[in-house]
Every structure is written in structure tokens, then in C-alpha cells.
Scaffold this motif. Structure first.
Motif: not given
Length: 73
Positions: A64-68, A70
Motif C-alpha cells: 500500500d503506497k498511499d501516503v495519506s 486512512h
């Protein structure tokens, strides 16, 4: 109560840590640090294994490369 703590001291000093006295009085620095080298090698192997596992998941696209942040609520 004092006898209880004296027994614990005797267990650690005369039984459990006795093998380390052998290493402490050795003439060779390399031999006296043998236990440290063994732990270092185990740690290096474990880190290499972990990095290869992370690379495997990254190459499969499962990372999971989403930096925001969750929010699952």
C-alpha cells in the motif's frame, strides 16, 4: 526474605553467567567477542530475509503506497 534474594544472586552469578567468565578472560579479542559476532550474523541474515520479503510484496503490487492517513471508522 534476604535468603531469597541471595539465592537469586547465586543463581545468576554462579550458574547462569558463569560461561561468560570464560569469554571475559580470553586473550584473543575475536574469540572473546564470538557471541557478539554470532548475534550480528543472525541479525544480518534476518534483515536480508525481511528486505527480500518486502521486495517480493512490492514487486507483486501488494504494498500500500498511499501516503495519506486512512480512516476506517
Amino acid at each position: 526474605m534476604t535468603a531469597f534474594f541471595k539465592a537469586i544472586e547465586d543463581l545468576f552469578v554462579n550458574v547462569l553467567f558463569a560461561p561468560f567468565d570464560f569469554f571475559r578472560f580470553m586473550e584473543s579479542w575475536w574469540a572473546s567477542n564470538l557471541l557478539n559476532w554470532i548475534f550480528f550474523i543472525i541479525g544480518a541474515i534476518a534483515m536480508t530475509y525481511w528486505m527480500l520479503e518486502l521486495k517480493k510484496y512490492n514487486d507483486n503490487g501488494e504494498e500500500d503506497k498511499d501516503v495519506s492517513a486512512h480512516s476506517y471508522l
